[in-house]
Design a protein around this motif. Structure first.
Motif, PDB file in Angstrom:
ATOM      1  N   VAL A 221       5.507   1.723  -1.889  1.00  0.00           N
ATOM      2  CA  VAL A 221       5.887   2.919  -2.650  1.00  0.00           C
ATOM      3  C   VAL A 221       5.642   4.132  -1.751  1.00  0.00           C
ATOM      4  O   VAL A 221       4.595   4.242  -1.112  1.00  0.00           O
ATOM      5  CB  VAL A 221       5.084   3.029  -3.965  1.00  0.00           C
TER       6      VAL A 221
ATOM      7  N   MET B  79       2.642   5.901   0.505  1.00  0.00           N
ATOM      8  CA  MET B  79       1.452   6.356  -0.224  1.00  0.00           C
ATOM      9  C   MET B  79       0.223   5.616   0.279  1.00  0.00           C
ATOM     10  O   MET B  79       0.275   4.424   0.577  1.00  0.00           O
ATOM     11  CB  MET B  79       1.631   6.112  -1.715  1.00  0.00           C
TER      12      MET B  79
ATOM     13  N   HIS C  35      -0.561   1.742  -5.975  1.00  0.00           N
ATOM     14  CA  HIS C  35      -1.429   0.855  -6.754  1.00  0.00           C
ATOM     15  C   HIS C  35      -0.824   0.615  -8.150  1.00  0.00           C
ATOM     16  O   HIS C  35      -0.813  -0.505  -8.637  1.00  0.00           O
ATOM     17  CB  HIS C  35      -2.808   1.492  -6.962  1.00  0.00           C
TER      18      HIS C  35
ATOM     19  N   ASP D 241       0.247  -3.231   3.345  1.00  0.00           N
ATOM     20  CA  ASP D 241      -0.715  -3.902   4.227  1.00  0.00           C
ATOM     21  C   ASP D 241      -0.186  -5.308   4.499  1.00  0.00           C
ATOM     22  O   ASP D 241      -0.728  -6.307   4.034  1.00  0.00           O
ATOM     23  CB  ASP D 241      -2.091  -3.944   3.559  1.00  0.00           C
TER      24      ASP D 241
HETATM   25  P1  AMP Z   1      -6.297  -0.330  -1.215  1.00  0.00           P
HETATM   26  O1  AMP Z   1      -6.858   0.381  -2.398  1.00  0.00           O
HETATM   27  O2  AMP Z   1      -5.829   0.573  -0.122  1.00  0.00           O
HETATM   28  O3  AMP Z   1      -7.182  -1.459  -0.731  1.00  0.00           O
HETATM   29  O4  AMP Z   1      -4.976  -1.042  -1.722  1.00  0.00           O
HETATM   30  C1  AMP Z   1      -4.984  -1.933  -2.812  1.00  0.00           C
HETATM   31  C2  AMP Z   1      -3.648  -2.625  -2.888  1.00  0.00           C
HETATM   32  O5  AMP Z   1      -2.620  -1.651  -3.062  1.00  0.00           O
HETATM   33  C3  AMP Z   1      -3.296  -3.401  -1.603  1.00  0.00           C
HETATM   34  O6  AMP Z   1      -2.676  -4.633  -1.961  1.00  0.00           O
HETATM   35  C4  AMP Z   1      -2.329  -2.477  -0.920  1.00  0.00           C
HETATM   36  O7  AMP Z   1      -1.420  -3.144  -0.073  1.00  0.00           O
HETATM   37  C5  AMP Z   1      -1.603  -1.860  -2.098  1.00  0.00           C
HETATM   38  N1  AMP Z   1      -0.985  -0.589  -1.714  1.00  0.00           N
HETATM   39  C6  AMP Z   1      -1.562   0.435  -1.037  1.00  0.00           C
HETATM   40  N2  AMP Z   1      -0.674   1.417  -0.794  1.00  0.00           N
HETATM   41  C7  AMP Z   1       0.509   0.997  -1.322  1.00  0.00           C
HETATM   42  C8  AMP Z   1       1.821   1.555  -1.387  1.00  0.00           C
HETATM   43  N3  AMP Z   1       2.117   2.736  -0.876  1.00  0.00           N
HETATM   44  N4  AMP Z   1       2.777   0.832  -2.015  1.00  0.00           N
HETATM   45  C9  AMP Z   1       2.505  -0.388  -2.549  1.00  0.00           C
HETATM   46  N5  AMP Z   1       1.300  -0.968  -2.518  1.00  0.00           N
HETATM   47  C10 AMP Z   1       0.311  -0.293  -1.917  1.00  0.00           C
END
Ligand code: AMP
Length: 283
Positions: free
Chosen positions: A176, A184, A37, A150
């Motif tokens: 990441v 992550m 994030h 995603d």
């Molecule tokens: P989430 O809180 O899981 O809905 O994720 C919020 C945003 O962070 C989304 O655009 C995800 O694709 C991105 N995100 C989640 N995990 C990662 C990661 N490991 N590396 C990069 N972006 C991420």
């Protein structure tokens, strides 16, 4: 950093800045923030005048038997991380604020919400596109930042933005990973020690597929088969799908050509935890 919880407040704050022609960036999240994030937030901050992050565990994107109630939450920790990134605004609406008052309207990117993740989570993407469209209408950012983690979600959101002529740019940033390679995810906290160890097979699969591709393998069936063989050596892992799709169209790849780029997409359950990961196969 301002923390705002109502649509009215965030609108009032951003309206004035918009009138001053400030570039507004937006990073939607479900909180329980990690370095993945934060990489999006750093990028958003660097490329805009005003950075808005939302934290909202969106109930409509969880199926009835999914982990909405136990999804990890830690607002205090999230806010201190956002403060150290010098984030400008955090929007933390309640479910009532987003969906109260006889909510009826949903938006669905039809074909692409039903394949891959959509086969296993039939209502998921409709919930995602609905909340993201609502957030775009509330924040009205110049650009929004999503993670390649995603990949199908990012593809679907780009499709929605294009189909509905929404005036926002979508930027997608790389995955990441933990030092050992596990992508992550807020959901990684669900993993017990042995599941966490075996979860590394997703990254191993990615490396395997990348190496096969580098060595000239262009038959997706063969790459998928080798990846499935590798994953099957880990008894705690259950495969939902392993697929290779054209990055531009999300169509399953039949034969792979050097002029195109492909996603290898993995979805695996480790115990009760669903893990997804992917990589881009390209020359
Ligand atoms: P989430 O809180 O899981 O809905 O994720 C919020 C945003 O962070 C989304 O655009 C995800 O694709 C991105 N995100 C989640 N995990 C990662 C990661 N490991 N590396 C990069 N972006 C991420």
């Amino acid at each position: 950093m301002k923390v705002l919880r109502t649509v009215k407040e965030i609108r009032e704050n951003l309206n004035n800045l918009r009138k001053e022609d400030k570039v507004i960036s937006f990073v939607p999240t479900m909180g329980y923030l990690h370095e993945g994030h934060l990489s999006l937030i750093k990028y958003a901050k660097k490329n805009s005048d005003v950075c808005v992050v939302s934290i909202f565990v969106n109930p409509t994107q969880f199926g009835p038997n999914e982990d909405f109630n136990r999804y990890p939450r830690d607002e205090k920790r999230d806010l201190s991380l956002l403060e150290s990134e010098s984030c400008d605004f955090v929007f933390i609406p309640s479910s009532e604020e987003m969906y109260g008052n006889d909510y009826q309207t949903f938006v669905k990117v039809k074909k692409y919400s039903e394949i891959l993740e959509g086969e296993f989570r039939p209502t998921h993407f409709e919930g995602v596109t609905t909340v993201v469209l609502k957030l775009f209408n509330i924040i009205q950012p110049n650009f929004a930042v999503f993670g390649q983690k995603d990949a199908q979600q990012a593809f679907i959101i780009k499709k929605m933005v294009n189909d509905l002529n929404i005036p926002v740019r979508i930027d997608v940033l790389p995955i990441v990973r933990e030092v050992d390679g596990l992508a992550m995810s807020s959901r990684n906290v669900y993993l017990n020690e042995e599941e966490r160890r075996q979860a590394l097979a997703l990254y191993k699969s990615i490396i395997l597929a990348e190496n096969l591709y580098k060595k000239g393998e262009r038959n997706p069936i063969k790459i998928i088969q080798k990846v499935k063989e590798l994953l099957s050596e880990y008894p705690l892992l259950k495969i939902d799908y392993v697929e290779i799709v054209d990055m531009e169209t999300f169509d399953k790849a039949n034969n792979m050509i050097d002029q195109k780029k492909y996603y290898l997409l993995l979805a695996v359950r480790a115990g009760n935890t669903r893990l997804i990961d992917n990589t881009i196969l390209r020359v």
